[in-house]
Write a protein that holds these residues in place. Sequence first.
Motif, PDB file in Angstrom:
ATOM      1  N   ALA A 205      25.142  -1.262   4.587  1.00 27.55           N
ATOM      2  CA  ALA A 205      24.001  -2.096   4.181  1.00 27.55           C
ATOM      3  C   ALA A 205      23.531  -1.798   2.763  1.00 27.55           C
ATOM      4  N   SER A 206      24.267  -0.975   2.016  1.00 28.78           N
ATOM      5  CA  SER A 206      23.788  -0.502   0.720  1.00 28.78           C
ATOM      6  C   SER A 206      23.435  -1.626  -0.247  1.00 28.78           C
ATOM      7  N   MET A 207      24.291  -2.628  -0.352  1.00 27.16           N
ATOM      8  CA  MET A 207      24.010  -3.706  -1.302  1.00 27.16           C
ATOM      9  C   MET A 207      22.711  -4.420  -0.924  1.00 27.16           C
ATOM     10  N   ALA A 208      22.517  -4.697   0.332  1.00 27.31           N
ATOM     11  CA  ALA A 208      21.281  -5.349   0.781  1.00 27.31           C
ATOM     12  C   ALA A 208      20.076  -4.447   0.541  1.00 27.31           C
TER      13      ALA A 208
ATOM     14  N   SER B 257       0.859  -1.177   0.000  1.00 26.06           N
ATOM     15  CA  SER B 257       0.000   0.000   0.000  1.00 26.06           C
ATOM     16  C   SER B 257       0.903   1.237   0.000  1.00 26.06           C
ATOM     17  N   VAL B 258       0.338   2.375  -0.313  1.00 22.52           N
ATOM     18  CA  VAL B 258       1.124   3.612  -0.376  1.00 22.52           C
ATOM     19  C   VAL B 258       1.768   3.918   0.977  1.00 22.52           C
ATOM     20  N   SER B 259       1.013   3.756   2.049  1.00 26.64           N
ATOM     21  CA  SER B 259       1.572   4.074   3.371  1.00 26.64           C
ATOM     22  C   SER B 259       2.696   3.100   3.740  1.00 26.64           C
ATOM     23  N   ARG B 260       2.528   1.818   3.454  1.00 24.70           N
ATOM     24  CA  ARG B 260       3.591   0.845   3.753  1.00 24.70           C
ATOM     25  C   ARG B 260       4.803   1.056   2.847  1.00 24.70           C
ATOM     26  N   PHE B 261       4.538   1.385   1.580  1.00 20.82           N
ATOM     27  CA  PHE B 261       5.628   1.695   0.648  1.00 20.82           C
ATOM     28  C   PHE B 261       6.466   2.847   1.195  1.00 20.82           C
ATOM     29  N   ASN B 262       5.797   3.940   1.573  1.00 17.99           N
ATOM     30  CA  ASN B 262       6.507   5.115   2.086  1.00 17.99           C
ATOM     31  C   ASN B 262       7.266   4.807   3.373  1.00 17.99           C
ATOM     32  N   ALA B 263       6.640   4.049   4.263  1.00 15.74           N
ATOM     33  CA  ALA B 263       7.299   3.708   5.529  1.00 15.74           C
ATOM     34  C   ALA B 263       8.528   2.847   5.285  1.00 15.74           C
ATOM     35  N   LEU B 264       8.397   1.846   4.436  1.00 17.15           N
ATOM     36  CA  LEU B 264       9.534   0.973   4.156  1.00 17.15           C
ATOM     37  C   LEU B 264      10.634   1.738   3.431  1.00 17.15           C
ATOM     38  N   TRP B 265      10.263   2.598   2.504  1.00 20.00           N
ATOM     39  CA  TRP B 265      11.257   3.389   1.783  1.00 20.00           C
ATOM     40  C   TRP B 265      12.024   4.281   2.750  1.00 20.00           C
ATOM     41  N   LEU B 266      11.327   4.902   3.674  1.00 17.76           N
ATOM     42  CA  LEU B 266      12.004   5.732   4.680  1.00 17.76           C
ATOM     43  C   LEU B 266      12.952   4.895   5.541  1.00 17.76           C
ATOM     44  N   VAL B 267      12.521   3.709   5.921  1.00 19.32           N
ATOM     45  CA  VAL B 267      13.391   2.822   6.720  1.00 19.32           C
ATOM     46  C   VAL B 267      14.637   2.458   5.924  1.00 19.32           C
ATOM     47  N   LEU B 268      14.474   2.072   4.665  1.00 17.66           N
ATOM     48  CA  LEU B 268      15.632   1.703   3.845  1.00 17.66           C
ATOM     49  C   LEU B 268      16.588   2.881   3.664  1.00 17.66           C
ATOM     50  N   MET B 269      16.045   4.071   3.431  1.00 17.77           N
ATOM     51  CA  MET B 269      16.908   5.247   3.294  1.00 17.77           C
ATOM     52  C   MET B 269      17.628   5.549   4.605  1.00 17.77           C
ATOM     53  N   ALA B 270      16.920   5.419   5.723  1.00 14.43           N
ATOM     54  CA  ALA B 270      17.548   5.683   7.020  1.00 14.43           C
ATOM     55  C   ALA B 270      18.666   4.690   7.313  1.00 14.43           C
ATOM     56  N   VAL B 271      18.451   3.426   6.985  1.00 15.43           N
ATOM     57  CA  VAL B 271      19.500   2.419   7.199  1.00 15.43           C
ATOM     58  C   VAL B 271      20.701   2.720   6.305  1.00 15.43           C
ATOM     59  N   MET B 272      20.454   3.119   5.060  1.00 12.64           N
ATOM     60  CA  MET B 272      21.577   3.473   4.191  1.00 12.64           C
ATOM     61  C   MET B 272      22.334   4.667   4.761  1.00 12.64           C
ATOM     62  N   MET B 273      21.619   5.678   5.215  1.00 13.44           N
ATOM     63  CA  MET B 273      22.283   6.856   5.780  1.00 13.44           C
ATOM     64  C   MET B 273      23.070   6.511   7.037  1.00 13.44           C
ATOM     65  N   ALA B 274      22.562   5.590   7.817  1.00 17.56           N
ATOM     66  CA  ALA B 274      23.223   5.227   9.072  1.00 17.56           C
ATOM     67  C   ALA B 274      24.453   4.340   8.864  1.00 17.56           C
ATOM     68  N   THR B 275      24.481   3.598   7.764  1.00 22.58           N
ATOM     69  CA  THR B 275      25.565   2.613   7.596  1.00 22.58           C
ATOM     70  C   THR B 275      26.524   2.911   6.454  1.00 22.58           C
ATOM     71  N   ARG B 276      26.245   3.846   5.608  1.00 21.26           N
ATOM     72  CA  ARG B 276      27.029   4.054   4.380  1.00 21.26           C
ATOM     73  C   ARG B 276      28.474   4.484   4.649  1.00 21.26           C
ATOM     74  N   PHE B 277      28.753   5.048   5.784  1.00 20.29           N
ATOM     75  CA  PHE B 277      30.073   5.632   6.035  1.00 20.29           C
ATOM     76  C   PHE B 277      31.142   4.612   6.402  1.00 20.29           C
TER      77      PHE B 277
END
Length: 193
Positions: free
Chosen positions: A37-40, A5-25
């Motif tokens: 975690a970028s590859m995953a 659903s749109v709300s779940r899509f947005n929530a999951l997308w935000l989680v994935l972006m947050a994990v990338m921002m937290a681990t990319r360095f």
Amino acid sequence: MKALSVSRFNALWLVLMAVMMATRFKHFGDMLHLPDASMAIFFLGGLYLRHHWTFVVMVLLAVALDWVSISYAGVSDFCITLAYSFLPLAYAVLWYAGRWYAPRMTGRAMSYLAAFIVALLAAIGSFAISNGSFYWLGGRYANPHMSEYVARLWQWGPLFVRTTISYVAVALVLQAVVSRVVASTNGHEKARA
């Protein structure tokens, strides 16, 4: 697996972006930081989000995070060579493997196992592209040759692939648990009605 659903899509997308921002360095992690975690995230993004435009935004986020980490966080620019232009292709292998497999996710144990195997194969392919382009086109090795490349592939490949599939395994287990809880809750509600 049906689309979110749109709300779940947005929530999951935000989680994935947050994990990338937290681990990319930190590519490999340390006592204070989780490994990158970028590859995953690219595999999981393909599996759950699926949209082509979302892939493009995630690649742009990865590039922006790399720029910030080099410009402001003191991360080395050693990997920024001509080969860096191959990262979107390496990430596309992961994203589109996940996207390809998404309709095959049934919620059964075997479909989770198959998703894990697809992620493993995609991670190997993705790493071969990113590592191979860096080795052969990066200009960091004076006389590149196949035996040295294979040695470096075996040196770094298992670590990158293990990190990727570890994150994917955690995500798939979480999905399985949440799916069971939701199905159980729905079953109990229908029994009461």
